[in-house]
Structures are given as structure tokens and as C-alpha cells.
Write a protein that holds these residues in place. Structure first.
Motif, PDB file in Angstrom:
ATOM      1  N   LYS A 348      21.863 -52.394 -34.960  1.00 45.96           N
ATOM      2  CA  LYS A 348      20.759 -51.614 -35.523  1.00 45.96           C
ATOM      3  C   LYS A 348      19.425 -52.274 -35.197  1.00 45.96           C
ATOM      4  O   LYS A 348      19.312 -53.508 -35.174  1.00 45.96           O
ATOM      5  N   PRO A 349      18.376 -51.498 -34.957  1.00 51.17           N
ATOM      6  CA  PRO A 349      17.082 -52.061 -34.566  1.00 51.17           C
ATOM      7  C   PRO A 349      16.478 -52.986 -35.607  1.00 51.17           C
ATOM      8  O   PRO A 349      15.774 -53.944 -35.256  1.00 51.17           O
ATOM      9  N   ALA A 350      16.724 -52.730 -36.884  1.00 49.48           N
ATOM     10  CA  ALA A 350      16.118 -53.534 -37.930  1.00 49.48           C
ATOM     11  C   ALA A 350      16.490 -55.006 -37.816  1.00 49.48           C
ATOM     12  O   ALA A 350      15.752 -55.878 -38.277  1.00 49.48           O
ATOM     13  N   THR A 351      17.616 -55.287 -37.195  1.00 47.11           N
ATOM     14  CA  THR A 351      18.106 -56.658 -37.117  1.00 47.11           C
ATOM     15  C   THR A 351      18.123 -57.203 -35.702  1.00 47.11           C
ATOM     16  O   THR A 351      17.858 -58.392 -35.487  1.00 47.11           O
ATOM     17  N   TYR A 352      18.429 -56.363 -34.715  1.00 50.14           N
ATOM     18  CA  TYR A 352      18.744 -56.873 -33.387  1.00 50.14           C
ATOM     19  C   TYR A 352      17.822 -56.381 -32.280  1.00 50.14           C
ATOM     20  O   TYR A 352      18.218 -56.298 -31.130  1.00 50.14           O
ATOM     21  N   THR A 353      16.584 -56.037 -32.602  1.00 45.37           N
ATOM     22  CA  THR A 353      15.619 -55.703 -31.559  1.00 45.37           C
ATOM     23  C   THR A 353      15.235 -56.970 -30.799  1.00 45.37           C
ATOM     24  O   THR A 353      14.849 -57.967 -31.423  1.00 45.37           O
ATOM     25  N   PRO A 354      15.352 -56.974 -29.484  1.00 48.79           N
ATOM     26  CA  PRO A 354      15.012 -58.191 -28.721  1.00 48.79           C
ATOM     27  C   PRO A 354      13.596 -58.659 -29.019  1.00 48.79           C
ATOM     28  O   PRO A 354      12.662 -57.856 -29.085  1.00 48.79           O
ATOM     29  N   GLY A 355      13.449 -59.962 -29.210  1.00 50.19           N
ATOM     30  CA  GLY A 355      12.150 -60.536 -29.489  1.00 50.19           C
ATOM     31  C   GLY A 355      11.758 -60.545 -30.943  1.00 50.19           C
ATOM     32  O   GLY A 355      10.716 -61.100 -31.310  1.00 50.19           O
ATOM     33  N   ALA A 356      12.598 -59.939 -31.819  1.00 52.54           N
ATOM     34  CA  ALA A 356      12.249 -59.839 -33.236  1.00 52.54           C
ATOM     35  C   ALA A 356      12.522 -61.118 -33.998  1.00 52.54           C
ATOM     36  O   ALA A 356      12.069 -61.278 -35.133  1.00 52.54           O
ATOM     37  N   GLY A 357      13.271 -62.036 -33.401  1.00 52.18           N
ATOM     38  CA  GLY A 357      13.618 -63.264 -34.098  1.00 52.18           C
ATOM     39  C   GLY A 357      14.765 -63.052 -35.063  1.00 52.18           C
ATOM     40  O   GLY A 357      15.351 -61.967 -35.153  1.00 52.18           O
ATOM     41  N   GLY A 358      15.106 -64.087 -35.822  1.00 48.47           N
ATOM     42  CA  GLY A 358      16.201 -63.988 -36.781  1.00 48.47           C
ATOM     43  C   GLY A 358      17.535 -63.787 -36.081  1.00 48.47           C
ATOM     44  O   GLY A 358      17.809 -64.434 -35.058  1.00 48.47           O
ATOM     45  N   PRO A 359      18.375 -62.891 -36.601  1.00 52.61           N
ATOM     46  CA  PRO A 359      19.689 -62.673 -35.982  1.00 52.61           C
ATOM     47  C   PRO A 359      19.622 -62.260 -34.516  1.00 52.61           C
ATOM     48  O   PRO A 359      20.537 -62.552 -33.748  1.00 52.61           O
ATOM     49  N   ALA A 360      18.529 -61.574 -34.120  1.00 50.97           N
ATOM     50  CA  ALA A 360      18.395 -61.168 -32.718  1.00 50.97           C
ATOM     51  C   ALA A 360      18.388 -62.378 -31.786  1.00 50.97           C
ATOM     52  O   ALA A 360      18.815 -62.295 -30.630  1.00 50.97           O
ATOM     53  N   ASP A 361      17.926 -63.507 -32.296  1.00 50.99           N
ATOM     54  CA  ASP A 361      17.911 -64.716 -31.475  1.00 50.99           C
ATOM     55  C   ASP A 361      19.329 -65.119 -31.046  1.00 50.99           C
ATOM     56  O   ASP A 361      19.519 -65.651 -29.949  1.00 50.99           O
ATOM     57  N   THR A 362      20.300 -64.893 -31.930  1.00 47.24           N
ATOM     58  CA  THR A 362      21.666 -65.293 -31.580  1.00 47.24           C
ATOM     59  C   THR A 362      22.222 -64.427 -30.466  1.00 47.24           C
ATOM     60  O   THR A 362      22.952 -64.913 -29.597  1.00 47.24           O
ATOM     61  N   TRP A 363      21.869 -63.135 -30.470  1.00 47.90           N
ATOM     62  CA  TRP A 363      22.296 -62.259 -29.380  1.00 47.90           C
ATOM     63  C   TRP A 363      21.603 -62.668 -28.075  1.00 47.90           C
ATOM     64  O   TRP A 363      22.241 -62.691 -27.015  1.00 47.90           O
ATOM     65  N   GLU A 364      20.316 -62.996 -28.157  1.00 50.68           N
ATOM     66  CA  GLU A 364      19.596 -63.406 -26.945  1.00 50.68           C
ATOM     67  C   GLU A 364      20.155 -64.715 -26.393  1.00 50.68           C
ATOM     68  O   GLU A 364      20.263 -64.889 -25.178  1.00 50.68           O
ATOM     69  N   ARG A 365      20.515 -65.615 -27.286  1.00 54.63           N
ATOM     70  CA  ARG A 365      21.144 -66.872 -26.853  1.00 54.63           C
ATOM     71  C   ARG A 365      22.440 -66.603 -26.099  1.00 54.63           C
ATOM     72  O   ARG A 365      22.673 -67.139 -25.011  1.00 54.63           O
ATOM     73  N   ASP A 366      23.285 -65.750 -26.674  1.00 55.53           N
ATOM     74  CA  ASP A 366      24.571 -65.460 -26.037  1.00 55.53           C
ATOM     75  C   ASP A 366      24.408 -64.591 -24.788  1.00 55.53           C
ATOM     76  O   ASP A 366      25.188 -64.713 -23.835  1.00 55.53           O
ATOM     77  N   TRP A 367      23.417 -63.717 -24.802  1.00 56.44           N
ATOM     78  CA  TRP A 367      23.163 -62.825 -23.659  1.00 56.44           C
ATOM     79  C   TRP A 367      22.993 -63.627 -22.368  1.00 56.44           C
ATOM     80  O   TRP A 367      23.482 -63.231 -21.307  1.00 56.44           O
TER      81      TRP A 367
END
Length: 455
Positions: A348-367
Motif C-alpha cells: 500500500k502507498p501509505a507504507t511502501y512508497t519509494p523514498g518515503a522512509g520507514g518500512p519502505a526503506d527495507t524494501w529499497e534495501r532488499d530491492w
């Protein structure tokens, strides 16, 4: 979860249990030997407070039933500051649901069969209750059937429904209501297919949630020719019922948590997944239809903690050819080297928009470490549970979920994109849907983390 008033404790093999409610033969196995009610601090995971309730969203204003006069029939949308604490989960209602809850019908041409397996891994103790010397698991299988049966599968037991609703403080509906949910699968009917002709998909639910909350997704995949194995990771959800009548409850839900808990959880689930695959594809399979499974076409998807555990399982087990993380924040210490097999993030965008920080950072790290085919998709208007059965059932029961998108629509989209991913990577069928925005599903945005854009 507060223990039933006046309940007497007993100890079985070092694990405390509670007598079941009136009319129930099961004993409820709990994690604590104390006489006081269980106390637990919620854990913020991917924008959702991961308590063992049915619906408890960070940013959701209430869990009260939606007004009956709603023109759309969908729950009203509540709002709060992102990351704010959830409002008290009181759902007092003046009227019970007017009809039996039901799951949307599968979209495929096959009737769907289902069965449950009790599996016991004697090679390791339970990671949460070390006095239990073998890891016990309950697994549901869904599969294409030769013909419909006479008996539809039960969604969950009355005791499981009761504990799930009580944990979520949902009070405006009958406690057993989820056990009456109409499913689309028939119990123990004959599977259809040829030897080694069916791909296998493993599903792992969110932390505190039972495997049944992914039933609608599993039924849809089975109707399209997949065998699907949904795993209850024992002591990690509010209630798991075993054939002998025991009902285990959640152990790590109690107390304070740090990120290491979810690293432990992910690695433990990876071991569960490998064991289940062994039991379905090994020399002595535990299911009579196991010969239909193609051991070279196995993949996995999971929601929330189950999605994060998909990466852990793929790292551990090369038999998993592809994986999907559905709205799950990935813990540290799981993916620390390149993974070249296909992978998809769906959130969902509220949590995992690229560049938003927080949990999205973990997806960017793994990406950055995912070097094969990969996609990052976001579902506009979704809440954390929009990817599960919980959302359409909440809509039917008049419970405000806080999502802008209806449960039926979010489930339709989840099914379609998950199926497209597996059709592409397990069946080698081209899926243009995954390559560009879709006019049919404008709610779905394809993201490019490198440029922090989604379209």
C-alpha cells in the motif's frame, strides 16, 4: 487476550492450557503460566499494529460498524495522523449481520477441493515453546478437483472465530460468525490433474493471523490449476486447532518486542516452509494427491510477516522458484546477498512508497539485492488487510476497516496480480499486466525505486 472468567488452568507437557468454552471439546493452549490476564504491547509492522485482532490498523479511527445507510454498502473511511495509535477497538452494534458471510467465488474453471494436514517435525523443538520437542503444524491444501463435493469446507472453527474476534475487541457480531463463512472449496474431493502436472504455491499469513485469512486467494489459484498449501505457524497466531482438540494461542504476542523477534520469526517460518515442501514432495508424501505436484515448479507468497518470511524461505530453500511479499516489512539479517530468482513486492502507498522512509526503506534495501525479474506494485486506497479475506468479510459484517477501497475490489486485484506473477514464472505464460499500468486496474501503480516514482 484475557482469560475466560473463572477459568481453571492446567499444565500439559509444560505448556499451560485453558478449558474450552461451553460446548467446545478443545483445550486452549496458552503461552503463560501466570494467573493474571495476558498483557501485550502492540508492535508496529508495515503501518499496522500487529496485535492478534481481526482488524487493528494504525491510522484507522475506529472499528465501529459502518452506518447502515451507506450508499455503497462499504464501510465508511476513517482518518488519523499516519503512525498514530489506533482508537479503542470497540465495535458495538445494534444489529447482528443480516446474512451469512461469504468469500467471493473463484475465477477459474476448476471446482476446488481442500483438505487439512497435521504435520510433525521431530527434527527440531518448537521455537516458541522449547518444552515442546517437535514442531507441529496445521496445513490446509487447496487444489483443482474433478467435481464438486457435497460438503463445503468450514472457514474456521467457532473457537477460532471467538478468539479472533475477542482479541480484536469486535463485539457487535456473534462470536462464532466467522465459522459460518461460506467458502467455495469442497472437503476431501478427488483432485484433478496429471502426474507432476500441477505447480505448488505456499502461502504464509500475517503475524497473529490464521491461515484461513488467505482462503479466497488460495481458492482462486486452485481453480486455475495450482495446488496451494496454507501454513498455520503454530504459536504465532491467535488460534490454531489441532485434530486432538487442542487450540494453541500466540506466544510472541506477549511482552515487549525488538526487531530481532521478526528476524527469528522469519527464519522459523522458512524452516516450516521447507518442512512442508518435504512432506508434499518427498519419498513418502503426506497427501494422497501429492504425485500431481511438479517439484520443479514451487513458489511462495505471504502477507505481512508471511510476506517478509517469503524472502527468508527463498534464501533457505532453492526449490522456491519465485516469491511475493504482500505488504510485509522485511527484517534485518535475512537478505544479505544477491537473490536472482523472480520476486514481487505488492503493498500500500501509505507504507511502501519509494523514498518515503520507514518500512519502505527495507524494501529499497532488499530491492538492490534482487537481481532477477522484479516488480514493486502499490495498491491505492488499500489498508494492511486489504490483501486478505478480512477486508471483504469486514465489509459484509459492517465493520469499518479504514480502507478507501472496497474489500471485494481489493481482493479482486490481489488475486489478479498474484496469479499473473505465478502464471508468468511457474507456467511461462506471458503477462503484459505486470509490465505497464492497466486501464482495468488503475488503482495499481508500478514503481521504479531508483527514481522514486510510481505510475
Amino acid at each position: 487476550m484475557t482469560e475466560p472468567e473463572g477459568a481453571a488452568r492446567r499444565y500439559d507437557g509444560g505448556v499451560p492450557t485453558l478449558p474450552a468454552g461451553e460446548g467446545e471439546a478443545a483445550a486452549v493452549t496458552g503461552p503463560s503460566g501466570r494467573g493474571e490476564p495476558r498483557r501485550r504491547n502492540p508492535v508496529l509492522r508495515g503501518g499496522v499494529v500487529a496485535v492478534a485482532g481481526l482488524l487493528a490498523f494504525a491510522g484507522s479511527a475506529s472499528l465501529a460498524p459502518a452506518p447502515a445507510s451507506s450508499a455503497s454498502g462499504s464501510p465508511s473511511t476513517a482518518s488519523a495522523a499516519p503512525g498514530s495509535a489506533p482508537a479503542p477497538a470497540s465495535a458495538a452494534s445494534s444489529a447482528a449481520p443480516s446474512r451469512t458471510p461469504f468469500l467471493p467465488e473463484p475465477t477459474g474453471s476448476h471446482p476446488v477441493g481442500t483438505t487439512s494436514l497435521y504435520l510433525k517435525d521431530t527434527s527440531r523443538p518448537d521455537p516458541w515453546v522449547p518444552t515442546v520437542k517437535a514442531r507441529e503444524l496445521m496445513v490446509s491444501l487447496w487444489y483443482p478437483a474433478e467435481s464438486p463435493g457435497r460438503r463445503r469446507a468450514q472457514y474456521m472453527t467457532p473457537k477460532e472465530s471467538e478468539l479472533l474476534l475477542k482479541e480484536g475487541k469486535i463485539t457487535g457480531v456473534p462470536l462464532e460468525v466467522l465459522s459460518r463463512t461460506r467458502t467455495n472449496a469442497f472437503t476431501d474431493v478427488k483432485p484433478a490433474g496429471r502426474k507432476r502436472g500441477l505447480p505448488l504455491v505456499v502461502l504464509s499469513p500475517g503475524f497473529t493471523k490464521p491461515r484461513s485469512t488467505l482462503t479466497a486467494l488460495a481458492e482462486d489459484l486452485a481453480s486455475r490449476g495450482y495446488v496451494v498449501a496454507g501454513i498455520d505457524h503454530t504459536y504465532e497466531n491467535v488460534a490454531t486447532t489441532f485434530p486432538d482438540g487442542r487450540v494453541t494461542t500466540c506466544v510472541p504476542c506477549e511482552g515487549d518486542h525488538d526487531p530481532s523477534l521478526f528476524t527469528k520469526l522469519s527464519k522459523g517460518r522458512a524452516a516450516d516452509v521447507s518442512f512442508v515442501i518435504d512432506q508434499l514432495t518427498g519419498p513418502r508424501p503426506r497427501w494422497k494427491g501429492a504425485s500431481l505436484i511438479d517439484p520443479s515448479r514451487i513458489a511462495m507468497a505471504g502477507h505481512s510477516a508471511g510476506g517478509a518470511s517469503t524472502i527468508a524461505a527463498m534464501v533457505k530453500d532453492s526449490r522456491l522458484r519465485a516469491g511475493i511479499d504482500i505488504d510485509g516489512t522485511t527484517p534485518t539479517g535475512i537478505l544479505d546477498s544477491r537473490l536472482s530468482r523472480p520476486f514481487m513486492f505488492l503493498g500500500k502507498p501509505a507504507t511502501y512508497t519509494p523514498g518515503a522512509g520507514g518500512p519502505a526503506d527495507t524494501w529499497e534495501r532488499d530491492w538492490k539485492l534482487l537481481t532477477g525479474w522484479k516488480r514493486w506494485l502499490l495498491l491505492t486506497g488499500a489498508a494492511h488487510e486489504s490483501f486478505t479475506d478480512i477486508m471483504p468479510l469486514a465489509d459484509q459484517l459492517g465493520i469499518d476497516s479504514g480502507a478507501e477501497l472496497s474489500g471485494v475490489r481489493s481482493l479482486e486485484i490481489t488475486r489478479r496480480y498474484v496469479r499473473a506473477f505465478f502464471d508468468l514464472h511457474l507456467l511461462k505464460r506471458a503477462q503484459p499486466l505486470l509490465d505497464k499500468p492497466s486501464a482495468r486496474y488503475p488503482e495499481v501503480k508500478l514503481c521504479a525505486p531508483e527514481t522514486k516514482t510510481c505510475e
